[in-house]
Design an enzyme around this catalytic site. Structure first.
Site, mmCIF file in Angstrom:
data_model
loop_
_atom_site.group_PDB
_atom_site.id
_atom_site.type_symbol
_atom_site.label_atom_id
_atom_site.label_comp_id
_atom_site.label_asym_id
_atom_site.label_seq_id
_atom_site.Cartn_x
_atom_site.Cartn_y
_atom_site.Cartn_z
ATOM 1 N N HIS A 67 29.766 29.228 16.751
ATOM 2 C CA HIS A 67 29.311 30.488 16.199
ATOM 3 C C HIS A 67 30.958 31.389 16.248
ATOM 4 O O HIS A 67 31.585 31.387 17.026
ATOM 5 C CB HIS A 67 28.264 31.252 16.970
ATOM 6 C CG HIS A 67 26.961 30.565 17.133
ATOM 7 N ND1 HIS A 67 25.737 31.154 17.270
ATOM 8 C CD2 HIS A 67 26.673 29.192 16.768
ATOM 9 C CE1 HIS A 67 24.735 30.307 17.106
ATOM 10 N NE2 HIS A 67 25.429 29.222 16.771
ATOM 11 N N GLU A 69 31.215 34.546 16.971
ATOM 12 C CA GLU A 69 31.810 35.383 18.369
ATOM 13 C C GLU A 69 32.145 34.123 19.369
ATOM 14 O O GLU A 69 33.067 34.736 19.986
ATOM 15 C CB GLU A 69 30.564 35.733 18.840
ATOM 16 C CG GLU A 69 29.890 36.804 17.842
ATOM 17 C CD GLU A 69 28.763 36.480 16.732
ATOM 18 O OE1 GLU A 69 27.988 37.362 16.488
ATOM 19 O OE2 GLU A 69 28.914 34.990 16.814
ATOM 20 N N CYS A 97 23.480 36.315 18.319
ATOM 21 C CA CYS A 97 22.391 35.454 19.070
ATOM 22 C C CYS A 97 22.586 35.551 20.585
ATOM 23 O O CYS A 97 23.382 35.838 20.907
ATOM 24 C CB CYS A 97 22.441 33.907 18.489
ATOM 25 S SG CYS A 97 23.739 33.103 18.936
ATOM 26 N N CYS A 100 25.693 34.113 21.839
ATOM 27 C CA CYS A 100 26.859 34.673 21.577
ATOM 28 C C CYS A 100 26.764 35.782 22.336
ATOM 29 O O CYS A 100 27.699 36.449 22.893
ATOM 30 C CB CYS A 100 26.866 35.265 20.197
ATOM 31 S SG CYS A 100 27.208 33.731 19.199
#
Length: 170
Positions: A67, A69, A97, A100
């Site tokens: 992801h 992040e 999410c 993250c």
């Protein structure tokens, strides 16, 4: 102003710098789509300067943990030669999410600031909201079982850690 999802947006807070860095994260996310990644971008900032910017690489790298992040946190730690990002802010194009958020907490970032939210992600076909709801439910209802199966010696790695004289606390 009413959000396209029909709900009221959260009130704006932050600084003019937040607007600049969020715009950078949104730009990274938008460009990332053209580069074969997902529509998410993140920027790590320290002392008013960009440390790193990264886009989501899940589909491009075939890595479900890539992801934006997480990719940004990994790169920032390498760039700063540390596992602690204390003193930094993580800017994300969309509400992080649970994966993250946890990564940001483990990295010890000072703040996480995001632009779009989980409803925006849901409208685009991403199931972030489902994971937030999943963690609020009893584990026995989860689609993949997560269970403890204690074996003799399960605590040995922690004993070794505590006995290790030169361990780096985190």
């Amino acid at each position: 102003m009413v959000h396209p999802s029909g709900s009221e947006p959260e009130p704006r807070s932050g600084t003019p710098d937040d607007d600049v860095w969020l715009a950078r994260a949104v730009d990274v996310a938008t460009r990332n789509v053209a580069d074969g990644g997902g529509p998410f971008g993140a920027v790590v900032v320290r002392a008013g300067a960009e440390v790193v910017a990264a886009g989501n690489r899940v589909t491009r790298d075939l890595d479900p943990t890539a992801h934006a992040e997480v990719v940004a946190i990994r790169a920032a730690c390498r760039a700063l030669n540390t596992f602690s990002l204390a003193g930094t802010t993580l800017y994300a194009s969309c509400e992080p999410c649970p994966l993250c958020v946890a990564a940001a907490l483990w990295a010890r970032v000072d703040r996480v600031v995001f632009a779009a939210n989980r409803n925006d992600a849901d409208e685009a076909g991403f199931d972030d909201r489902e994971f937030y709801e999943l963690f609020a439910r009893d584990r026995s209802t989860w689609p993949s079982p997560v269970t403890e199966h204690r074996i003799p010696g399960a605590e040995e790695p922690f004993a070794a850690w505590q006995a290790h004289a030169t361990r780096a606390g985190y």
